[in-house]
Design an enzyme around this catalytic site. Structure first.
Site, PDB file in Angstrom:
ATOM      1  N   SER A 136       0.826  -1.199   0.000  1.00 59.10           N
ATOM      2  CA  SER A 136       0.000   0.000   0.000  1.00 59.10           C
ATOM      3  C   SER A 136       0.861   1.250   0.000  1.00 59.10           C
ATOM      4  CB  SER A 136      -0.891  -0.006   1.250  1.00 59.10           C
ATOM      5  OG  SER A 136      -1.486   1.242   1.474  1.00 59.10           O
ATOM      6  N   TYR A 161      -2.459   0.223  10.277  1.00 58.70           N
ATOM      7  CA  TYR A 161      -2.602  -0.481   9.003  1.00 58.70           C
ATOM      8  C   TYR A 161      -1.366  -0.262   8.140  1.00 58.70           C
ATOM      9  CZ  TYR A 161      -3.883  -1.204   4.141  1.00 58.70           C
ATOM     10  OH  TYR A 161      -3.866  -1.596   2.831  1.00 58.70           O
ATOM     11  N   LYS A 165       1.833  -3.005   6.743  1.00 59.76           N
ATOM     12  CA  LYS A 165       2.360  -3.175   5.391  1.00 59.76           C
ATOM     13  C   LYS A 165       3.874  -2.986   5.374  1.00 59.76           C
ATOM     14  CE  LYS A 165      -1.517  -4.098   3.315  1.00 59.76           C
ATOM     15  NZ  LYS A 165      -1.787  -5.447   2.759  1.00 59.76           N
TER      16      LYS A 165
END
Length: 354
Positions: A136, A161, A165
């Protein structure tokens, strides 16, 4: 030195974790259409059987589906062993809500990082040495310089989040660097910007799970009457119209990029690469709403709301490396994203399914 995209596709047996999710489903269809042999792993926890049925209609057959949690090593190993061997894995399975990750970071560490660690362990045991990873643009946090390139610094993530990643990308690097003959030989992390839209058939799209974090499904759910109004989270950013700016790309373009990634990694020399995937320009929240209204003729009621924790102000990509390495460029427009997302939303009916 950048390795060029291969000229010919090689038919491969591909494990797709999270293959019934939003991006995963579109990629499964694209991989099958390219001639690859696909096995889906998905526990359907955050998707729906309707998406699985849509995949089957599009490809003309029911693809193998292992309904297991990617973080359950025993179940994952048993299920995949029955379908082995595999030439490459494409790993989507993860939670993806910035808001939820801020509220419950431990859930994201356990699922996203733990699930990736489990998959890597199972891949060792099954001698699967190539991995395409769903990363991402959140790994860049709020960049100081735009557009973002693959050489832009990886800063402190703006959300748990985004941090998951970053960690997973490092895990892949460490696996490839391992001296073990069982470890990965190749890793490719695809750093998406903001996927939107749906398949033109309207048979698959982004299935709703709770209140959307992403703008486009919030727009379509508001247009459909599922939600009374669309909240714009912040109108005081240092952007041309005060609203946050993102780089949107059509989910079918993103699926095509994964086909190119599989083709590339099958022919690549051992190593790790990262590649940005986006349209290469920014679109503000207000511009995205205007694009939807123009494409569909539907007016969206809007209300202003405070900024959300974890959101970055503006980010968009340079995709030159994707063109050079994978031979890929996004071709579908913002209008295509909006009209296809609306067509999918209309298939879901008048009442919220969540």
């Amino acid at each position: 030195m950048v390795q060029k995209a291969p000229e010919l596709s090689v038919v491969a047996r591909v494990l797709v974790s999270g293959g019934a999710g939003y991006i995963g489903a579109h990629t499964v269809v694209a991989l099958h259409e390219a001639g690859h042999d696909v096995v889906i792993v998905d526990d359907l926890r955050r998707t729906n059987q309707r998406v699985v049925d849509g995949i089957a209609k599009l490809v003309g057959t029911s693809l193998p589906l292992l309904r297991v949690d990617v973080a359950d090593e025993a179940a994952l190993l048993a299920g995949l062993a029955s379908q082995a061997p595999f030439d490459v894995a494409v790993h989507f399975a993860a939670y993806k809500s910035v808001r939820e990750s801020v509220d419950n970071p431990a859930l994201y560490y356990a699922n996203n990082v733990g699930g990736t660690a489990t998959l890597l362990s199972v891949m060792r045991k099954l001698s699967v040495h190539r991995l395409v990873f769903s990363s991402s643009c959140t790994v860049y946090g709020q960049p100081d310089v735009l557009p973002v390139t693959e050489l832009s610094p990886i800063v402190v993530a703006a959300s748990p989040y985004g941090f998951t990643k970053q960690v997973c990308e490092q895990m892949i690097c460490d696996e490839v660097a391992s001296s073990s003959s069982e470890a990965l030989t190749n890793g490719l992390s695809l750093r998406y910007f903001n996927p939107a839209g749906a398949h033109p058939s309207a048979l698959i799209g982004e299935f709703p799970f709770g209140v959307p974090d992403n703008l486009v499904p919030f727009i379509t759910q508001t247009a459909a009457g599922w939600r009374p109004r669309l909240s714009i989270f912040g109108d005081d950013y240092n952007t041309p119209d005060g609203t946050a700016v993102r780089d949107y790309l059509h989910v079918c373009d993103l699926a095509d990029a994964h086909v190119a990634a599989v083709d590339w990694i099958l022919a690549a020399e051992p190593g790790v690469e990262v590649v940005n995937l986006g349209m290469g320009h920014g679109v503000s929240v207000r511009q995205a709403i205007d694009a939807f209204e123009t494409a569909t003729g539907v007016t969206i009621p809007v209300v202003m709301a405070p900024r959300r924790p974890g959101d970055v102000e503006q980010v968009w990509s340079s995709c030159a490396k994707a063109a050079e390495l994978l031979g890929w460029r996004a071709t579908r427009s913002l209008s295509d994203m909006m009209s296809s997302a609306w067509a999918w939303q209309q298939t879901l009916g008048a009442q919220s399914l969540v």
